[in-house]
Design a protein around this motif. Structure first.
Motif, short mmCIF file in Angstrom:
data_model
loop_
_atom_site.label_atom_id
_atom_site.label_comp_id
_atom_site.label_asym_id
_atom_site.label_seq_id
_atom_site.Cartn_x
_atom_site.Cartn_y
_atom_site.Cartn_z
N THR A 146 2.32 40.48 68.92
CA THR A 146 0.84 39.86 69.27
C THR A 146 0.39 38.55 68.47
O THR A 146 -0.17 37.72 68.95
N ARG A 147 1.13 38.32 67.35
CA ARG A 147 0.80 37.05 66.81
C ARG A 147 1.53 35.94 67.53
O ARG A 147 0.97 34.72 67.96
N GLN A 194 -0.52 32.96 69.51
CA GLN A 194 -0.12 31.56 69.28
C GLN A 194 -0.04 30.97 70.69
O GLN A 194 -0.50 29.77 70.96
N SER A 230 -0.73 31.47 73.72
CA SER A 230 -1.86 31.58 74.62
C SER A 230 -2.74 30.50 74.14
O SER A 230 -3.56 30.04 75.18
N PHE A 231 -2.87 30.15 73.20
CA PHE A 231 -3.97 28.84 72.79
C PHE A 231 -3.21 27.59 72.69
O PHE A 231 -3.83 26.78 72.26
N LYS A 291 -1.93 25.52 74.65
CA LYS A 291 -2.21 24.57 75.55
C LYS A 291 -3.56 23.70 75.28
O LYS A 291 -3.50 22.49 75.46
N GLU A 294 -4.57 19.18 74.90
CA GLU A 294 -5.78 18.44 75.69
C GLU A 294 -6.10 17.18 75.03
O GLU A 294 -6.23 17.29 73.76
N GLU A 310 -10.79 25.50 80.22
CA GLU A 310 -9.60 25.59 79.88
C GLU A 310 -8.98 27.01 80.15
O GLU A 310 -7.78 27.43 79.90
N ALA A 363 -9.08 28.19 83.29
CA ALA A 363 -8.34 28.07 84.51
C ALA A 363 -6.84 27.79 84.43
O ALA A 363 -6.68 26.73 84.73
N THR A 364 -6.24 28.52 83.89
CA THR A 364 -4.79 28.17 83.75
C THR A 364 -3.58 28.85 84.41
O THR A 364 -2.42 28.38 84.39
N MET A 409 0.82 36.69 81.24
CA MET A 409 0.50 37.49 79.87
C MET A 409 -0.30 36.68 79.00
O MET A 409 -1.11 37.29 78.43
N LEU A 410 0.24 35.44 79.08
CA LEU A 410 -0.54 34.47 78.16
C LEU A 410 -1.88 34.43 78.37
O LEU A 410 -3.02 34.42 77.50
N ALA A 462 -3.54 37.61 77.21
CA ALA A 462 -3.50 37.50 75.85
C ALA A 462 -4.88 36.71 75.36
O ALA A 462 -5.61 37.31 74.47
N LYS A 463 -4.82 35.62 75.98
CA LYS A 463 -6.15 34.68 75.79
C LYS A 463 -7.37 35.58 75.90
O LYS A 463 -8.37 35.15 74.95
N ILE A 508 -8.24 38.11 73.36
CA ILE A 508 -8.57 37.49 72.13
C ILE A 508 -10.18 37.09 72.23
O ILE A 508 -10.94 37.25 71.21
N GLU A 509 -10.31 36.45 73.38
CA GLU A 509 -11.97 35.81 73.51
C GLU A 509 -12.66 37.00 73.59
O GLU A 509 -13.90 36.69 73.33
N CYS A 557 -3.28 34.14 63.51
CA CYS A 557 -2.24 34.16 64.11
C CYS A 557 -1.84 32.49 64.88
O CYS A 557 -1.04 32.07 65.39
N VAL A 558 -3.16 32.04 65.31
CA VAL A 558 -3.21 30.98 66.38
C VAL A 558 -3.20 29.60 65.27
O VAL A 558 -2.38 28.85 65.31
N ILE A 589 -5.68 44.18 71.09
CA ILE A 589 -5.06 43.29 71.88
C ILE A 589 -3.65 43.76 72.44
O ILE A 589 -3.56 43.98 73.80
N ALA A 590 -2.69 44.66 71.48
CA ALA A 590 -1.70 45.15 71.96
C ALA A 590 -1.98 46.39 73.25
O ALA A 590 -1.39 46.39 74.02
N ILE A 621 1.21 46.26 75.08
CA ILE A 621 2.45 46.45 74.46
C ILE A 621 2.73 47.62 73.62
O ILE A 621 1.62 48.15 72.87
#
Lengths: 253, 176
Positions: A47-48, A52, A54-55, A57, A61, B87, B89-90, B102-103, B106-107, B110-111, B125-126, B156-157, B162
């Motif tokens: 999940t970590r 990471q 997923s953000f 991108k 910008e 952002e 629309a990826t 998957m990303l 995940a995004k 989280i959101e 994490c980010v 999230i998992a 997951i």
């Protein structure tokens, strides 16, 4: 059945490299033979990583130019404390505001430093770039003592042909006690300075030195304009009267 | 600090914008928030403790500024739907790989977390802050950071499928 030994928080902390050494070693050992524990750990590691990535991108910008410019403008505004007259000339005469103000012609007579630490080194203008102006032998301890005790308007002769005169005592916008003072030396520049009291010590916030002074030790008006601009920025309150100043200084001891 | 302070902030602008976007969920408001953060950072420059990381200090200023903005303007009512955030629309059509999907998932997960869980995921994490740094940004105890973060990651998992059934409750203390 094996007893559950590690909490989710602990597994997560391990995955994040935040688990204490002793517990981490125990977990290392348990992981060798416990598949379920491995799976739980993997959940946190994954999940970590996903979070990471997923953000990621968003980091690529382009940052809008106006934000970068905003920061540069703020830097110019806060760090030079140049008088408004100087700013005007820069706006008309210079394309870029990124050049430090003290390198510009109008300010060339000034050496100006803000947020000084120990050592009391005042950075110099471009014409004297090789030599710093060090406030002689005045140590931090001495400065603290002097600012704690000498009333405004009184001249204190220091051992090395330097004189210090506190000019005024005031509170800044955040109610920090500050003092403006002047240092004169027979063979060096006159330095006008502001120090503010924090946790028992006086921190030098600003020092304006004239690169050259006349025989009377006269400080050119432009130096004082820089000081005024700085005091404006601090939201300096009015100077304390002698009784209020004495009381404020007494409180420090 | 002088020019270095400004340059450090400029170098960190992409991260500040990213966290701002996660806080306010609108690109326009996010840039306003970044600007307010920069203004406050310069005004409080002398309060920065060089022993600590500038990044964590800036995030803290930003989060407090955001709380103030919400209080003042009640921006919450004008939050745009997350699906319309630029952002998001990826997915790039037929070339979208499973990993990319998957990303995106995940995004989105989280959101869609509750705000207090989303903040800890974003910061730790980010943005890779330590637990302690995140606790200081959010003004909450480290223990609370950990329990929120663990719950957020298990959520999230679960959303992403997951290691289903691997998670066990550790009887974390709730913190509201």
């Amino acid at each position: 059945m094996q007893k559950f030994e590690f909490t989710d928080e602990e597994l997560m902390a391990y995955a994040d490299g935040e688990l204490g050494t002793e517990r981490a070693l125990q977990l290392d050992a348990a992981l060798v033979s416990n598949a379920a524990l491995n799976l739980r750990l993997e959940t946190f590691a994954e999940t970590r990583e996903l979070s990471q990535k997923s953000f990621e991108k968003a980091l690529h910008e382009p940052v809008p130019e106006h934000l970068v410019q905003k920061v540069r403008n703020l830097a110019a505004e806060y760090q030079t404390h140049a008088p408004p007259e100087d700013r005007k000339i820069i706006a008309f005469g210079q394309k870029s505001v990124s050049a430090p103000f003290w390198k510009l012609p109008l300010a060339a007579a000034l050496a100006l430093a803000v947020g000084l630490g120990a050592g009391l080194l005042v950075s110099t203008d471009s014409t004297q770039s090789a030599r710093g102006i060090v406030l002689a032998t005045l140590t931090e301890v001495e400065l603290n003592d002097l600012l704690d005790t000498v009333p405004s308007g009184e001249l204190e002769q220091l051992a090395d042909s330097t004189q210090i005169t506190p000019i005024a005592t005031f509170y800044d916008g955040s109610q920090t006690l500050c003092r403006e003072f002047e240092l004169r030396s027979t063979d060096g520049p006159t330095v006008v300075s502001v120090a503010c009291e924090q946790n028992g010590t006086w921190n030098l916030r600003l020092a304006v030195a004239t690169a050259k002074m006349d025989e009377n030790g006269y400080v050119p008006a432009s130096s004082l304009q820089a000081l005024d601009a700085y005091l404006d920025g601090l939201n300096a309150g009015p100077p304390l009267d002698p009784a209020a100043e004495a009381a404020a200084l007494q409180n420090l001891r | 600090m002088s020019d270095r302070f400004a340059e450090d902030i400029i170098a960190f602008l992409p991260n500040l914008r990213r966290f701002a976007l996660s806080l306010c969920r609108s690109a326009d408001i996010a840039d306003d928030l970044v600007q307010v953060t920069a203004e406050r950072a310069f005004a409080a420059q002398h309060q920065f403790d060089p022993e600590t990381r500038l990044e964590a200090w800036l995030f803290r200023i930003m989060r407090n500024a955001w709380i103030d903005m919400v209080r003042r303007t009640k921006t919450q009512g004008t939050q745009i739907d997350i699906d319309h955030a630029p952002e998001v629309a990826t997915v790039d059509g037929p070339r979208a790989t499973e990993a990319a999907l998957m990303l995106n998932a995940a995004k989105a997960a989280i959101e869609n977390l509750p705000e207090n869980q989303r903040d800890v995921v974003m910061l730790i994490c980010v943005e890779e802050l330590s637990y302690k740094e995140a606790a200081s940004v959010l003004d909450i105890p480290v223990g609370t950071v950990m329990s929120r973060l663990a719950r957020a990651r298990l959520a999230i998992a679960e959303k992403l499928g997951i290691n289903p059934n691997s998670a066990r409750s550790s009887h974390s203390q709730g913190d509201g």
